[in-house]
Design a protein around this motif. Sequence first.
Motif, PDB file in Angstrom:
ATOM      1  N   UNK A   1       0.831  -1.218   0.000  1.00 25.83           N
ATOM      2  CA  UNK A   1       0.000   0.000   0.000  1.00 25.83           C
ATOM      3  C   UNK A   1       0.859   1.259   0.000  1.00 25.83           C
ATOM      4  N   UNK A   2       0.188   2.357  -0.248  1.00 23.06           N
ATOM      5  CA  UNK A   2       0.862   3.652  -0.143  1.00 23.06           C
ATOM      6  C   UNK A   2       0.972   4.037   1.322  1.00 23.06           C
ATOM      7  N   UNK A   3       2.149   4.421   1.716  1.00 19.50           N
ATOM      8  CA  UNK A   3       2.406   4.776   3.106  1.00 19.50           C
ATOM      9  C   UNK A   3       3.600   5.716   3.145  1.00 19.50           C
ATOM     10  N   UNK A   4       3.597   6.679   4.070  1.00 18.96           N
ATOM     11  CA  UNK A   4       4.746   7.591   4.146  1.00 18.96           C
ATOM     12  C   UNK A   4       6.052   6.909   4.511  1.00 18.96           C
ATOM     13  N   UNK A   5       5.986   5.719   5.108  1.00 24.26           N
ATOM     14  CA  UNK A   5       7.218   5.037   5.493  1.00 24.26           C
ATOM     15  C   UNK A   5       7.693   4.022   4.458  1.00 24.26           C
ATOM     16  N   UNK A   6       6.952   3.862   3.354  1.00 21.66           N
ATOM     17  CA  UNK A   6       7.328   2.931   2.294  1.00 21.66           C
ATOM     18  C   UNK A   6       7.658   3.694   1.014  1.00 21.66           C
TER      19      UNK A   6
ATOM     20  N   UNK B   1      -4.936  35.583  26.801  1.00 21.53           N
ATOM     21  CA  UNK B   1      -6.335  35.735  27.242  1.00 21.53           C
ATOM     22  C   UNK B   1      -6.457  36.737  28.386  1.00 21.53           C
ATOM     23  N   UNK B   2      -7.654  37.300  28.524  1.00 19.00           N
ATOM     24  CA  UNK B   2      -7.922  38.272  29.589  1.00 19.00           C
ATOM     25  C   UNK B   2      -8.267  37.529  30.882  1.00 19.00           C
ATOM     26  N   UNK B   3      -7.335  36.678  31.278  1.00 16.49           N
ATOM     27  CA  UNK B   3      -7.506  35.891  32.499  1.00 16.49           C
ATOM     28  C   UNK B   3      -6.134  35.550  33.047  1.00 16.49           C
ATOM     29  N   UNK B   4      -5.937  35.799  34.316  1.00 16.50           N
ATOM     30  CA  UNK B   4      -4.635  35.531  34.905  1.00 16.50           C
ATOM     31  C   UNK B   4      -4.599  34.128  35.500  1.00 16.50           C
ATOM     32  N   UNK B   5      -3.367  33.581  35.608  1.00 16.65           N
ATOM     33  CA  UNK B   5      -3.169  32.235  36.126  1.00 16.65           C
ATOM     34  C   UNK B   5      -1.872  31.663  35.577  1.00 16.65           C
ATOM     35  N   UNK B   6      -1.660  30.368  35.806  1.00 17.80           N
ATOM     36  CA  UNK B   6      -0.467  29.680  35.330  1.00 17.80           C
ATOM     37  C   UNK B   6      -0.843  28.934  34.051  1.00 17.80           C
ATOM     38  N   UNK B   7      -0.255  29.347  32.936  1.00 26.65           N
ATOM     39  CA  UNK B   7      -0.569  28.791  31.625  1.00 26.65           C
ATOM     40  C   UNK B   7       0.609  27.958  31.109  1.00 26.65           C
ATOM     41  N   UNK B   8       0.315  27.171  30.069  1.00 30.82           N
ATOM     42  CA  UNK B   8       1.341  26.364  29.403  1.00 30.82           C
ATOM     43  C   UNK B   8       1.255  26.543  27.894  1.00 30.82           C
ATOM     44  N   UNK B   9       2.443  26.695  27.276  1.00 34.96           N
ATOM     45  CA  UNK B   9       2.537  26.541  25.824  1.00 34.96           C
ATOM     46  C   UNK B   9       2.657  25.035  25.552  1.00 34.96           C
ATOM     47  N   UNK B  10       1.726  24.461  24.831  1.00 30.46           N
ATOM     48  CA  UNK B  10       1.719  23.017  24.599  1.00 30.46           C
ATOM     49  C   UNK B  10       1.689  22.749  23.101  1.00 30.46           C
ATOM     50  N   UNK B  11       2.652  21.952  22.639  1.00 30.55           N
ATOM     51  CA  UNK B  11       2.661  21.413  21.280  1.00 30.55           C
ATOM     52  C   UNK B  11       2.630  19.897  21.410  1.00 30.55           C
ATOM     53  N   UNK B  12       1.619  19.279  20.849  1.00 29.21           N
ATOM     54  CA  UNK B  12       1.459  17.821  20.928  1.00 29.21           C
ATOM     55  C   UNK B  12       1.008  17.333  19.555  1.00 29.21           C
ATOM     56  N   UNK B  13       1.984  17.022  18.711  1.00 25.76           N
ATOM     57  CA  UNK B  13       1.709  16.623  17.317  1.00 25.76           C
ATOM     58  C   UNK B  13       1.975  15.124  17.179  1.00 25.76           C
ATOM     59  N   UNK B  14       0.933  14.380  16.827  1.00 25.29           N
ATOM     60  CA  UNK B  14       1.046  12.929  16.698  1.00 25.29           C
ATOM     61  C   UNK B  14       0.410  12.489  15.387  1.00 25.29           C
ATOM     62  N   UNK B  15       1.216  11.876  14.551  1.00 26.59           N
ATOM     63  CA  UNK B  15       0.738  11.327  13.291  1.00 26.59           C
ATOM     64  C   UNK B  15       1.332   9.935  13.127  1.00 26.59           C
ATOM     65  N   UNK B  16       0.555   9.031  12.572  1.00 27.12           N
ATOM     66  CA  UNK B  16       0.996   7.640  12.436  1.00 27.12           C
ATOM     67  C   UNK B  16       2.257   7.564  11.584  1.00 27.12           C
ATOM     68  N   UNK B  17       3.249   6.868  12.139  1.00 21.14           N
ATOM     69  CA  UNK B  17       4.501   6.670  11.424  1.00 21.14           C
ATOM     70  C   UNK B  17       5.569   7.681  11.767  1.00 21.14           C
TER      71      UNK B  17
END
Length: 443
Positions: free
Chosen positions: A155-160, A363-379
Motif C-alpha cells: 500500500x501507499x504509506x509515508x514510510x514505504x 487571554x484576559x484571564x490571569x493564572x499559570x498557563x502552558x505553551x503546549x505542542x502535541x503533534x502525533x501522526x501515524x509513522x
Amino acid sequence: MRFRLSAFLSFLALANNVFAKSSTGDSVLVVIDPSLKKEDYSKFFGGLEERGYQLTFRGPKDTHPPVEQYGIPGFSHVILFTPETKSYSSDITPQSLVGLLSEGTNLLMTLSTKQTPLSSLSAEFSLIPPPPGTPLVSHHPARSEPATVIRIPVPESPLLTPGTPPVWFSGVPHALGNSPYLVPILRATSESFAADSLDDSGADALVDASEKTGEGLWAGSQLGLVTGFQTLKNSRVAFAGGVEIFGDEFATKTLPDGAPSGNEKFVRDVTAWAFKETLALRIDNTTHHRMGEEASPEKYTTNDQIVYTAHISAYDPETSSWKPYSGITDMQLEFTMLDPHIRIALPPVTGEPGKYQVQFRAPDRHGVFKFVVDWRRKGYSFLQTSTTVPVVPPRHDQYPRFLSAAWPYYAGAISTSIGFFLFSALWLAGDVEGKKKKGLKTE
C-alpha cells in the motif's frame, strides 16, 4: 568500579550515535533461532551491513553478548528471528523487551503459527493473534504456489517507497486493536483468510460468518501482516507475521508477470522505519516573547501580544545528521490552563527552514498557563513540548489613564459636578440679596 563501567558504556553509546546511520545508533543484536540458517537471509543482513549497521549474532538461549548490562542497553536495535522459540535466556523476557523500549531501543520481531512468548507479547501492543495453527491462506488467484504463499500488494504509506512491487508473504496474520499507537504497514488481501486447513472444506462457514458479520472471522483486508508500534518515548517496534518475508527465497522469487518481487525493498523500508532512519523528527528548541521584544519574560500580562517559535528538524540518514524540516502543515499550539484557552495553528515560516511561528493575544484571564505542542501522526515521531509561564493582571500603574468605554460615566460625573457648583453659587448669591433687601425695609 561498577559506576565507572556504567559511565564508560554510556560514553560508548553516545559516541556511537554521533556518526550513525540511524538516529539512535548502529549497533544491532540479531537473536536467531538455531533452526534458521543465517545464509538464507544474506540479502537482508547484507543490506543492513551495507547501510552501516554493525550486526552481532547470538542464539536465543545464549547469554553473551547480553542485551543490557547494569540497566544500560547494549545495543541500539534488537532483531528477534525466533518465530518458533519458546524458551530464552534470562536476559530476554517480555518484561526486559518492554524495558528496552523504555530505554529507547528499537525492536523487530517475527511471529509464527505456534504459541510463543513473542505472540503473547504482541497482545500487549494491541495485536490480536489468531488461534495457534492458523496461517494466512488464499486460493485466489489460481497459481502454482502453495495456498500459504501469497502475493501481497504494497500500500501507499509515508514510510514505504512509492511504487514498491508486490511482496511474497507466508505466515500468520493478526487483527489490530484500538490502540492509536499502532502503525499498519502491510495488510492481507481481501480474498485471504486464516484457517487451519488448506482445502476449501470450511469455505461455507466463512461465507456464513461474513454474511452474519459474526465474531471470530479471520478474513479480509482488516488483518495485518506487518505492523508497527511507536511508544510515547518514540521508540519503535515492528511485528512481522512470518520470517520468510525477510528471506532470500522470496527476495529472488519473481512475480507472476516475471517482474522481481518487492521483498528486498519492502523489508529495507520496514527496518529503516523501525530503526528510526526515516520519519524521525525532533523539536530542537522553542522560544516565546512579547511582540517587539526578543528575550523571554518571566511572566506575561493579560492581553499581551505573544510570539511563539519552534524549530523542528528531521533526521537525514544519507548524511547522518539532523536537518531543518518544514513539511508539517497541521501543527497546532495550545495555550492552556487546565483546559485550552487558545488553540491556534503553528505554521512554518516561509523562507526559514525548520522554523514555525505564530502570534496571538494572551487571554484576559490571569493564572499559570502552558505553551503546549502535541503533534502525533501515524509513522512519524511524536513531537511534544510544554513550557509553563504565569499570566498576571496589569499593575496599578499599567492601566490606561482614561478608558474610552467610560466616557459616558465621565461626562455624567463632570456634568453633575458642574451643575452642583452652579446651583450652589446661585443659591448662595440669591440668599445674600434677600438679606440686603430685608435690612433696607426695617430702616
